[in-house]
Motif scaffolding. Structure first.
Motif, PDB file in Angstrom:
ATOM      1  N   LEU A 474       0.832  -1.192   0.000  1.00 38.09           N
ATOM      2  CA  LEU A 474       0.000   0.000   0.000  1.00 38.09           C
ATOM      3  C   LEU A 474       0.878   1.258   0.000  1.00 38.09           C
ATOM      4  O   LEU A 474       0.655   2.195  -0.785  1.00 38.09           O
ATOM      5  CB  LEU A 474      -0.922  -0.008   1.218  1.00 38.09           C
ATOM      6  N   SER A 477       2.419   1.725  -3.332  1.00 38.74           N
ATOM      7  CA  SER A 477       1.423   2.164  -4.298  1.00 38.74           C
ATOM      8  C   SER A 477       1.110   3.650  -4.115  1.00 38.74           C
ATOM      9  O   SER A 477       0.997   4.402  -5.088  1.00 38.74           O
ATOM     10  CB  SER A 477       0.162   1.306  -4.131  1.00 38.74           C
ATOM     11  N   ALA A 484      -4.470   5.721  -3.166  1.00 45.04           N
ATOM     12  CA  ALA A 484      -4.738   4.278  -3.100  1.00 45.04           C
ATOM     13  C   ALA A 484      -6.093   4.041  -2.440  1.00 45.04           C
ATOM     14  O   ALA A 484      -6.511   4.824  -1.574  1.00 45.04           O
ATOM     15  CB  ALA A 484      -3.640   3.559  -2.314  1.00 45.04           C
TER      16      ALA A 484
END
Lengths: 680, 680
Positions: A474, A477, A484
């Motif tokens: 996460l 990202s 996200a």
């Protein structure tokens, strides 16, 4: 002499069969064919004789045994005067008492020894509990009906019977034999479609009529009923006692002062509406059972007492050996757990305790094995399962199941009721775990999510602690794409976050206490089947002028511990009979007085047939004040038929000591003078 | 001081009430009325105070008791996490063990002592058996429904509740009180119409809503189910265990070598689909029970062991005393049987044995009485019936029923199945009976009836033997009218005979053996209610700095016999704890180790609350080789809180001796030095 190679002989039979067929095909002369057929018959006879020699038939006399069971009222059909009901049997006086003794010993061996918590729950069970446990949907057997008469059969049992029939053919090759045996063992694991295909392949038809069968379909085995007068509460009779223990998990944990691990135990009745009960006492519709649920830490299934049983070599029939050479393992239990063949110490410990218990109550250890479930047999959540099978006249029969059911049951009930069913263990030395700790920009997150910011924060904190790898993905990202999506969060919603809201930092978390839904190791005893096994293993016929039936019950489970017999029915013996009776009663030892006019040998035979291990005989010396044997009696042991002479006041003491397993008969032979008595 | 006459006070209250009404009617001044009302109130207050003084309220603390039951897991609602099911309860560890001990003792006290034949029959019962026994048609309770909400109530319980409410009125006269009490006792014996009338008279309405009720109608209390997959065999869960013993009567008689009389016994579960279970553990839908069927000669109900109990004065509440002064009889059991108050010796014997058993397991004998059934309560075939009632916080509660059911059950099953259910006794000295023996004129009878002559002859012979008076009437009629009709004969037909066919001569028949359908005396124990009674009678609160709950279980039934406590949780005590544990286990004595860090007083209190009778304490002296108390421990008794000091190796022996009722605590006080220990 080396045993003759059976496979070689089988090959010779097959080959000679081919010769016969070829000769016929080639139009050979009658003489030539006859000679070849004769040779084939000789080879077959030789093979059959050799099979018999190498695998001698059991000498168990089932017909006599069944007759004794009925005549001596060990077991009788329920509602016999009304024609009986299939799958229902009553226990007579001997078996009742045997069962009581069995249960008391079971409680001593398991509950008392391990400080288990016993519960007693109801047979009546509401729909909701059994819906959650999966029984409403999955406690089924595949059933087929005779397509003309409508008679019902259990599909797997028909397949087993077919395999047994085919396996009688001595000309089968090893490979063929293995295939059929494999199908037999797997019979209850096939799907309806697989069974359909196998029925077609092997020509399975209705047993009674030979008619074709319907397609297999599931039939739920629970007895239904209505609880209460309104007719609005569907209930069932419990199919197992286990669920009652899961229901009470929280209270049991509290009762145990929240100490963990611990085990619960329950002795009670289970009910299964069997489709077509045959195999006598082995497939019945209502049966006594005894179950243990040992709750333990899923990540630590060691057992503190495992070392005490690790040296035992149990008859383990592992998964790979079932699919391989069909032999038992030869390693110790400790080695089997170390090798990962038995999944964990707790499972192994209960297998060993079960083995020791069954020996103690009179199951022949040579006729016992622990068969591991094949992967196809096992529930998806189970991590390992071993059935203790006992060899009976019906074949190897599952009598105890010992399964690691993981956290399945507690989790299902917890999910359904929203009642937390967890336990925890404290670590003296905290466990360290690498996690990702979030740091929030409260302003950014507050502006974006307002009242829901706490939900978002909780989600990210939990993700960092419990799934640090996902959390790292996460973070990556976020850095790469500038936003996200996270969730579903606790409220079910998903949210989009941006890099300024949160940063993650690798941290070491110290875990002092671990909370979890416990794993369950479940030893489940089919008490009815075990009682039946004790009866079969105890039975033998003593050869002599006339054949005499004997039930060699171990003293500790025998119904009557002792019979009391005056040499004749003269009144002079009555005070002695009463005195011995009173002393036996004072130790709560059940006994049977036989003061009939039958010969003493006849009375011994009657006592042997109902399994009384000892007989006290009062004779003329006993009451003769001038005799040096005054106030002594003889004590006869059932199986050796040996007798010792001992003082009256010793009788109850020594019988009690043997029953309580504090001494054995052989010790009495040392302690007291042996007397030789001819039993007619 | 003499107690004030309550009836006098009541009369004064009633009179003063009349004065007030009259004053109002006469239009007296407000002042006069107020003064009279004040006097009335004073009189009422005086009466209430006096009632309280003369019939002191039970000090039983039901709220605390109920809390202990739940918190210590004695009894918990079944399927609690799913919200529970009315009328179903689970037993936790202590109660399970208490129940096991109770059952084992019951078997010793009854089965072992009387050589009864135990059986274990199925819970599932087919329709046919329960149709014959009368349960399909008559095992009903009268039910009423709330006419608006449809909620179901048991009609008699509503009436009882109403009577209880009315009986709280202290101004009732003795006569009024007696009437209401009479209705309350009879509540379950009224017909639907009678109940309807009483409901109208006393204004009985739905408890929850106050709505009117429907007319009472019968509701069958058996749980129904289907046996087998075809759905064609209706079955029930047994409402009692008795029927299984009647089913097996013939086999049991054979098992007993056809010796007579004998008794069968069964311990098992009974089921009743209660209409609206309230009263906690007393009205449940599934309950343990233990029943005895003593089969005896209908014309000889003496009992060989009656003399051993004839001297006992049982708390007998006879039929006439219930309808009279409400007091107990003061005569011995022998006198009660001789006076015909208790119907026969066998019935009386079992009442006495029941009384002794209940005392033995811890029922307070002061709270026990045997209430004879009123004639209106008793089944038409029964010759006598006594309920052992126990006084509980719910009032007097039937816990054991002891009934003489005559030959009803065996006869009904025999008629339905055409299976003979008879026994016989041989007379050493033949019994002589005056009969009429027929002499036939074979020619006359042969010509008249041809092939049926045997049937006619049999009829006349049997008539002469079994009904000599009827036979004499027939002979007289023949002589007077020249013909007579006989029959129905064995084939159902009637025949007309004439005087030349037969003459009758008075003869004395010698009867060597008598054949009969046995009578049954049935002691039926509600084990669940008795367990509950033990819990209530064992419970008390010990006053002190803080109140402490104690369960004073008798050692023989207590779940744990002993607790084992090191003075603190130092490891030096572990070997001693293990040593004592092993020796207790060797006697199969359940114990509880409490090595927690709580104070010893706190730990004693915890043990007291779950009814552990003894506590072993290991202290520094125990492990101090230099001390003269080395290898000794203290043993504390729960109720006296006294302690003795004794060698470690004596602990298991003396606890076992007390549990087995071979010695009592007071003997230990003589044998070992007493130590005085202050519990905090």
């Amino acid at each position: 002499m080396e045993p003759i190679d059976l496979d070689g002989l089988r090959a010779a039979v097959v080959k000679q069969g081919g010769v016969v067929r070829q000769l016929k095909k080639d139009g050979a002369t009658q003489e030539e064919v006859t000679a070849a057929v004769k040779k084939l018959q000789e080879l077959k006879a030789q093979l059959e004789a050799e099979v018999k020699k190498q695998e001698p038939e059991e000498t168990f006399d089932k017909a006599t045994f069944d007759d004794v069971l009925l005549q001596k009222m060990f077991v009788v059909p329920s509602f016999e005067i009304y024609g009986g009901v299939a799958g229902l049997y009553d226990f007579g006086p001997i078996t009742c008492s045997l069962k009581s003794n069995f249960i008391n010993l079971w409680k001593q061996h398991f509950i008392l020894e391990e400080d288990m918590l016993e519960v007693e729950c109801t047979n009546l069970t509401p729909y909701c509990a059994l819906k959650t446990s999966g029984h409403v949907d999955k406690f089924t057997d595949l059933m087929v009906k005779d397509s003309k008469t409508g008679e019902c059969y259990r599909a797997d049992k028909l397949l087993e019977a077919k395999m047994d029939e085919l396996l009688k053919d001595v000309t089968l090759t090893s490979d063929q034999r293995l295939e059929l045996e494999h199908i037999r063992i797997q019979a209850d694991a096939y799907s309806a479609d697989e069974l359909d295909a196998l029925f077609a392949k092997y020509g399975v038809v209705a047993l009674a009529t030979g008619n074709p069968l319907t397609h297999p379909f599931p039939f739920n085995l629970m007895f239904g009923t209505q609880i209460g007068p309104e007719g609005t509460m569907q209930g069932f009779l419990r199919p197992e006692t286990a669920q009652g223990m899961f229901m009470n998990f929280r209270r049991l944990l509290n009762f145990n002062g929240r100490k963990f691990p611990f085990a619960a135990a329950q002795v009670g009745t289970g009910f299964r509406n069997e489709i077509s009960p045959r195999a006598g006492l082995l497939r019945v519709r209502e049966f006594p059972m005894a179950e243990i649920e040992h709750f333990c830490n899923p990540s630590d299934k060691r057992h503190p007492k495992f070392a005490s049983v690790a040296h035992l070599v149990l008859p383990l029939f592992s998964r790979s050996h079932q699919q391989g050479d069909g032999k038992l393992l030869t390693m110790t239990l400790g080695e089997a757990v170390a090798a990962g063949i038995v999944n964990n110490e707790t499972l192994g410990y209960f297998m060993a305790r079960t083995y020791l218990f069954l020996k103690r109550v009179g199951i022949d250890p040579e006729k016992m094995r622990f068969r591991q479930h094949l992967l196809t047999e096992m529930a998806h959540y189970a991590s390992d399962c071993w059935d203790c099978e006992i060899k009976l006249s019906y074949g190897w029969t599952e009598c105890v199941g010992i399964a690691d059911r993981a956290c399945f049951d507690l989790k299902m009930h917890s999910d359904a009721t929203k009642v937390e069913m967890t336990a925890s263990v404290k670590h003296d030395v905290p466990i360290e775990k690498n996690v990702l700790a979030p740091t929030f920009n409260s302003r950014a997150i507050g502006v974006a999510f307002k009242k829901e910011q706490a939900i978002v924060k909780d989600y990210l904190k939990t993700l960092g602690e419990e799934q640090p790898e996902e959390c790292q993905k996460l973070a990556d990202s976020l850095a790469a794409t500038g936003s996200a999506e996270i969730g579903p969060c606790a409220n079910g919603a998903k949210y989009t976050i941006t890099p300024e809201m949160v940063t993650f930092k690798p941290t070491v978390l110290k875990i002092h206490e671990e909370k979890f839904i416990p794993s369950v190791v479940e030893p489940s005893f089919g008490v009815g089947r075990l009682i039946y096994s004790i009866l079969e293993h105890a039975f033998y016929v003593r050869e002599g002028e006339e054949k005499r039936n004997v039930m060699a019950f171990k003293p500790t489970v025998a119904a009557f511990k002792c019979s009391v017999m005056p040499i004749n029915n003269s009144e002079q013996f009555t005070p002695i009979v009463d005195r011995i009776g009173a002393s036996l009663r004072s130790y709560a030892l059940a006994f049977k007085t036989d003061a009939s006019s039958a010969s003493i040998g006849r009375r011994y035979a009657r006592a042997d047939e109902i399994g009384i291990p000892f007989a006290v005989t009062i004779d003329f010396e006993t009451v003769d004040e001038k005799s040096e044997l005054f106030n002594t009696v003889t004590l006869r042991e059932r199986d050796s038929m040996k007798q010792v002479r001992l003082p009256i006041e010793d009788v109850a003491v020594v019988v009690n000591d043997i029953v309580k397993e504090r001494t054995v008969w052989e010790d009495l032979l040392e302690k007291y003078p042996q007397v030789s008595v001819k039993e007619e």
